[in-house]
Design a protein around this motif. Structure first.
Motif, PDB file in Angstrom:
ATOM      1  N   UNK A 479       0.866  -1.178   0.000  1.00  0.00           N
ATOM      2  CA  UNK A 479       0.000   0.000   0.000  1.00  0.00           C
ATOM      3  C   UNK A 479       0.906   1.232   0.000  1.00  0.00           C
ATOM      4  N   UNK A 480       0.871   2.080  -1.030  1.00  0.00           N
ATOM      5  CA  UNK A 480       1.724   3.266  -1.049  1.00  0.00           C
ATOM      6  C   UNK A 480       1.505   4.135   0.187  1.00  0.00           C
ATOM      7  N   UNK A 481       2.583   4.729   0.651  1.00  0.00           N
ATOM      8  CA  UNK A 481       2.511   5.621   1.808  1.00  0.00           C
ATOM      9  C   UNK A 481       2.264   7.031   1.293  1.00  0.00           C
ATOM     10  N   UNK A 482       1.146   7.620   1.690  1.00  0.00           N
ATOM     11  CA  UNK A 482       0.796   8.966   1.238  1.00  0.00           C
ATOM     12  C   UNK A 482       1.149   9.969   2.322  1.00  0.00           C
ATOM     13  N   UNK A 483       1.771  11.072   1.903  1.00  0.00           N
ATOM     14  CA  UNK A 483       2.225  12.091   2.841  1.00  0.00           C
ATOM     15  C   UNK A 483       1.680  13.443   2.426  1.00  0.00           C
ATOM     16  N   UNK A 484       1.116  14.172   3.375  1.00  0.00           N
ATOM     17  CA  UNK A 484       0.665  15.543   3.130  1.00  0.00           C
ATOM     18  C   UNK A 484       1.874  16.464   3.301  1.00  0.00           C
ATOM     19  N   UNK A 485       2.162  17.253   2.282  1.00  0.00           N
ATOM     20  CA  UNK A 485       3.340  18.125   2.302  1.00  0.00           C
ATOM     21  C   UNK A 485       2.940  19.508   1.797  1.00  0.00           C
ATOM     22  N   UNK A 513      -0.459  19.056  -2.921  1.00  0.00           N
ATOM     23  CA  UNK A 513       0.155  19.046  -1.588  1.00  0.00           C
ATOM     24  C   UNK A 513       0.256  17.622  -1.049  1.00  0.00           C
ATOM     25  N   UNK A 514       0.628  16.691  -1.932  1.00  0.00           N
ATOM     26  CA  UNK A 514       0.720  15.304  -1.497  1.00  0.00           C
ATOM     27  C   UNK A 514       1.762  14.571  -2.336  1.00  0.00           C
ATOM     28  N   UNK A 515       2.499  13.691  -1.681  1.00  0.00           N
ATOM     29  CA  UNK A 515       3.418  12.793  -2.383  1.00  0.00           C
ATOM     30  C   UNK A 515       3.135  11.373  -1.906  1.00  0.00           C
ATOM     31  N   UNK A 516       3.492  10.398  -2.756  1.00  0.00           N
ATOM     32  CA  UNK A 516       3.249   8.997  -2.431  1.00  0.00           C
ATOM     33  C   UNK A 516       4.547   8.211  -2.599  1.00  0.00           C
ATOM     34  N   UNK A 517       4.825   7.368  -1.631  1.00  0.00           N
ATOM     35  CA  UNK A 517       5.997   6.500  -1.684  1.00  0.00           C
ATOM     36  C   UNK A 517       5.533   5.128  -2.158  1.00  0.00           C
ATOM     37  N   UNK A 518       6.016   4.709  -3.337  1.00  0.00           N
ATOM     38  CA  UNK A 518       5.581   3.437  -3.919  1.00  0.00           C
ATOM     39  C   UNK A 518       6.578   2.313  -3.670  1.00  0.00           C
ATOM     40  N   UNK A 519       7.835   2.651  -3.478  1.00  0.00           N
ATOM     41  CA  UNK A 519       8.849   1.620  -3.234  1.00  0.00           C
ATOM     42  C   UNK A 519      10.018   2.250  -2.507  1.00  0.00           C
ATOM     43  N   UNK A 523      16.148  -2.508   2.583  1.00  0.00           N
ATOM     44  CA  UNK A 523      16.579  -2.388   3.969  1.00  0.00           C
ATOM     45  C   UNK A 523      15.756  -1.376   4.751  1.00  0.00           C
ATOM     46  N   UNK A 524      14.984  -0.559   4.038  1.00  0.00           N
ATOM     47  CA  UNK A 524      14.143   0.424   4.717  1.00  0.00           C
ATOM     48  C   UNK A 524      12.702  -0.041   4.875  1.00  0.00           C
ATOM     49  N   UNK A 525      12.387  -1.138   4.232  1.00  0.00           N
ATOM     50  CA  UNK A 525      10.980  -1.553   4.163  1.00  0.00           C
ATOM     51  C   UNK A 525      10.388  -1.831   5.537  1.00  0.00           C
ATOM     52  N   UNK A 526      11.220  -2.240   6.502  1.00  0.00           N
ATOM     53  CA  UNK A 526      10.698  -2.567   7.825  1.00  0.00           C
ATOM     54  C   UNK A 526      10.729  -1.382   8.772  1.00  0.00           C
ATOM     55  N   UNK A 527      11.228  -0.224   8.325  1.00  0.00           N
ATOM     56  CA  UNK A 527      11.326   0.948   9.191  1.00  0.00           C
ATOM     57  C   UNK A 527      10.147   1.883   9.011  1.00  0.00           C
ATOM     58  N   UNK A 528      10.260   3.059   9.619  1.00  0.00           N
ATOM     59  CA  UNK A 528       9.220   4.079   9.520  1.00  0.00           C
ATOM     60  C   UNK A 528       9.444   4.856   8.227  1.00  0.00           C
ATOM     61  N   UNK A 531       8.047   8.635   8.032  1.00  0.00           N
ATOM     62  CA  UNK A 531       8.810   9.664   8.740  1.00  0.00           C
ATOM     63  C   UNK A 531      10.126   9.968   8.044  1.00  0.00           C
ATOM     64  N   UNK A 532      10.824   8.910   7.584  1.00  0.00           N
ATOM     65  CA  UNK A 532      12.112   9.133   6.925  1.00  0.00           C
ATOM     66  C   UNK A 532      11.943   9.946   5.654  1.00  0.00           C
ATOM     67  N   UNK A 533      10.960   9.589   4.828  1.00  0.00           N
ATOM     68  CA  UNK A 533      10.752  10.300   3.568  1.00  0.00           C
ATOM     69  C   UNK A 533      10.251  11.721   3.831  1.00  0.00           C
ATOM     70  N   UNK A 534       9.402  11.898   4.836  1.00  0.00           N
ATOM     71  CA  UNK A 534       8.919  13.244   5.160  1.00  0.00           C
ATOM     72  C   UNK A 534      10.079  14.157   5.545  1.00  0.00           C
ATOM     73  N   UNK A 535      10.994  13.643   6.345  1.00  0.00           N
ATOM     74  CA  UNK A 535      12.161  14.444   6.724  1.00  0.00           C
ATOM     75  C   UNK A 535      13.013  14.774   5.508  1.00  0.00           C
ATOM     76  N   UNK A 536      13.195  13.810   4.629  1.00  0.00           N
ATOM     77  CA  UNK A 536      14.011  14.027   3.440  1.00  0.00           C
ATOM     78  C   UNK A 536      13.390  15.068   2.524  1.00  0.00           C
ATOM     79  N   UNK A 537      12.076  14.984   2.307  1.00  0.00           N
ATOM     80  CA  UNK A 537      11.402  15.945   1.432  1.00  0.00           C
ATOM     81  C   UNK A 537      11.469  17.346   2.013  1.00  0.00           C
ATOM     82  N   UNK A 538      11.347  17.470   3.334  1.00  0.00           N
ATOM     83  CA  UNK A 538      11.446  18.790   3.970  1.00  0.00           C
ATOM     84  C   UNK A 538      12.823  19.398   3.736  1.00  0.00           C
ATOM     85  N   UNK A 539      13.865  18.580   3.815  1.00  0.00           N
ATOM     86  CA  UNK A 539      15.213  19.092   3.552  1.00  0.00           C
ATOM     87  C   UNK A 539      15.387  19.443   2.086  1.00  0.00           C
TER      88      UNK A 539
END
Length: 617
Positions: A479-485, A513-519, A523-528, A531-539
């Motif tokens: 299920x893609x992870x959707x983030x409000x940005x 105002x939205x991005x989706x993480x599809x893959x 090694x990151x699949x089991x993590x958060x 949160x990681x992608x949200x921090x990266x996009x903010x930077x």
């Protein structure tokens, strides 16, 4: 107030402020003049931190009597005579400002004698008044005596620091010059006490460096030599494990001139980026030789700044040279701990292809790291025995991807019985301590390895190699992870979509105002992931104006991934697994430090162990 010409005395004092900022600047200028005169011995004497007395005597070519007055006149010099000369400066000084500037803010005596004269000549400047030239008995060379520095400038004198601080500045200036001129003997007498006495070492750079920075510096450094496209670099770079809390052992020379330059500083920091502990500074003594026409040293009267005509080429050359040398810091490599450190010659003359700011085809060995990059597992070849580990390329069993060391490996064969001299650099594992350290036996004695830090480096280098080859494994999200940005963040995500995909993150703009993480990387699949992608996009949104930002961020992100994927403390490993890790460390670049700059292993020699237990041998 009407416009008027300033008196010469005031003009000279104003101009002197750029050249003579403190006593150390006076010492530097006078010693550089002595070097330009071909001196082989220079003696410096100071009192009261240089504010009361500075005396510099040399055995150089000296000056004729008729040149003394000219030497104290602004913009009079023997070192350049045309614009062509200004474009190809090889001397330390060239502006003709040092002596007149010093004379404008002090009482100055100048004595000199050439080898063709039986007697010398002297001239003095006192309160801006120049005396007549008179004969005097002096040895060959030139002696400059500066008394009461800033005696007519109380505003400047009150900004001088304590004698101790000013003496420290003088020492730094002399040490820097001494490092670049090993064939010149240099003596410093401070307040009637000998503070420095460096004999000539001809071109024995190591002897001079040991005299200036201590014998331990060379022993804990990599020697670097590289040439490419008219640039030549040589010198010594301290290992990351001996980095310092302050940037007080950073000496860089361009054509023998000590300089501080932003391009140089950035290249060095980038080369050390993933091997230094946070807040630490590398130590180095480096010499760059370049065509004088390609560097402008006429940037500032103090001559401590330069400007390169091809600054990008110089930056890349320095980065590649140092990056390549540091890659050898692995057990058994050119800089491994407890091993000799021969010359690390960086081959930068070959054709380079760059991907993401890193050389393509970087040959980081792929063993444990390659398997981690593929699926996060580690396997051995049981038929090969403990000493001949190979990676099993088959897909992992169910559940193995979550733990690189999940599968227990049978000890069906004992450790090879061989002489200590035949042992690999890190030896053979003998035990695990508190689930944190691996203990191994090698020819020198006992090796202790921080297993998490070591595996972190192995994994990181494998991920970087996979990134450069465009083969970082990704795992599609069910299920893609959707983030409000914000809109700016969404714009940045779309702009850097290809770059993000190169490091294993498939990010798509799915709305204003939205991005989706599809893959993501496996090694990151089991993590958060969110949160990681949200921090990266903010930077990304904050730094998107810098086209090189993501390149630098890629390594930081991969380091984060490696840290998460590495085996954790208190994980019990078999002897087979420990030996597999040791062998991979020996093949991995920069394996002496983890991604945060901490050491991964340490050697305790037999003699050191004997001393612990008061054993005689």
């Amino acid at each position: 107030m009407p416009i008027r010409l300033l008196p010469d005395s005031l003009v000279n004092q104003i101009a002197a402020g750029e050249v003579v900022s403190r006593p150390a600047a006076v010492v530097k200028e006078l010693v550089e003049n002595a070097l330009d005169a071909g001196s082989t011995r220079i003696e410096v004497t100071t009192a009261a931190g240089g504010s009361r007395l500075i005396r510099v005597a040399d055995d150089g070519a000296g000056m004729e009597a008729s040149d003394l007055a000219l030497a104290l006149t602004r913009h009079a010099t023997s070192k350049i005579g045309s614009l062509d000369d200004l474009d190809r400066i090889r001397s330390m000084g060239f502006r003709g400002e040092a002596l007149p500037s010093i004379a404008a803010v002090s009482r100055l005596d100048l004595q000199s004698r050439t080898r063709s004269c039986d007697v010398g000549s002297e001239i003095s400047v006192d309160h801006g008044r120049m005396t007549e030239i008179a004969p005097c008995r002096v040895p060959f060379g030139t002696t400059v005596v500066v008394r009461d520095l800033f005696f007519e400038m109380p505003a400047r004198r009150k900004f001088l620091k304590s004698e101790r601080t000013e003496n420290a500045q003088i020492e730094d200036a002399l040490r820097s010059i001494a490092l670049a001129w090993p064939a010149v003997a240099l003596t410093w007498n401070r307040d009637s006490h000998g503070a420095m006495n460096l004999e000539q070492t001809e071109n024995d750079w190591e002897a001079r460096i040991a005299s200036v920075l201590g014998s331990g510096f060379v022993g804990s450094s990599l020697r670097v030599r590289a040439e490419a496209a008219g640039l030549a670099l040589h010198g010594w770079v301290g290992l990351p494990t001996v980095a310092r809390a302050q940037a007080d052992r950073q000496h860089f020379f361009v054509n023998g001139r000590p300089v501080r330059d932003k391009v140089i500083g950035h290249a060095v920091r980038q080369a050390f980026a993933d091997v230094l502990f946070h807040g630490r500074h590398p130590a180095f003594v480096l010499f760059l030789d370049i065509d004088p026409a390609e560097v402008d040293v006429n940037v500032h009267p103090a001559k401590s700044e330069v400007r390169f005509r091809q600054s990008r080429a110089v930056h890349d050359f320095l980065f590649r040279s140092l990056h390549g040398a540091l890659a050898a810091t692995r057990p058994g490599g050119v800089g491994g701990q407890g091993n000799p450190r021969p010359l690390a010659t960086a081959d930068v003359s070959a054709e380079f292809r760059w991907h993401g700011g890193r050389q393509s085809g970087t040959s980081a060995p792929l063993g444990i790291g390659e398997e981690v990059a593929s699926w996060g597992g580690l396997y051995a070849n049981p038929e090969a025995g403990d000493s001949s580990w190979v990676a099993n390329r088959r897909p992992p069993p169910d559940g193995a991807a979550a733990d690189p060391f999940r599968r227990a490996l049978p000890l069906d064969k004992p450790r090879p019985q061989s002489r200590h001299s035949d042992a690999p650099p890190l030896g053979y594992a003998i035990a695990q301590l508190h689930g944190v350290f691996v203990l191994a036996e090698n020819a020198q004695g006992l090796v202790l390895v921080d297993m998490h830090a070591a595996h972190e480096r192995v994994t990181f280098e494998a991920l970087k190699s996979a990134r450069d080859a465009g083969s970082i494994p990704v795992q599609a999200l069910l299920v893609p992870v959707r983030l409000a940005v914000s809109t700016a963040e969404a714009d940045a995500a779309a702009r850097f979509a290809d770059d993000l995909r190169a490091i294993g993150i498939d990010l798509v703009r799915s709305g204003p105002n939205e991005v989706s993480v599809h893959a993501v990387s496996a090694l990151l699949a089991t993590g958060d992931v969110g949160r990681l992608v949200a921090d990266l996009v903010a930077e990304l949104a904050q730094e998107s104006g810098d086209p090189h930002w993501l390149v630098r961020r890629q390594d930081a992100l991969l380091a984060n991934v490696a840290c998460r994927a590495a085996i954790r403390a208190h994980r019990n490993l078999t002897i087979v697994e420990m030996n597999a890790l040791l062998r991979e460390m020996e093949k991995t670049a920069r394996a002496d430090q983890c991604n945060h700059g901490r050491p991964t292993w340490v050697q305790l020699g037999i003699e050191e162990l004997d001393r612990f237990f008061l054993r005689g041998r």
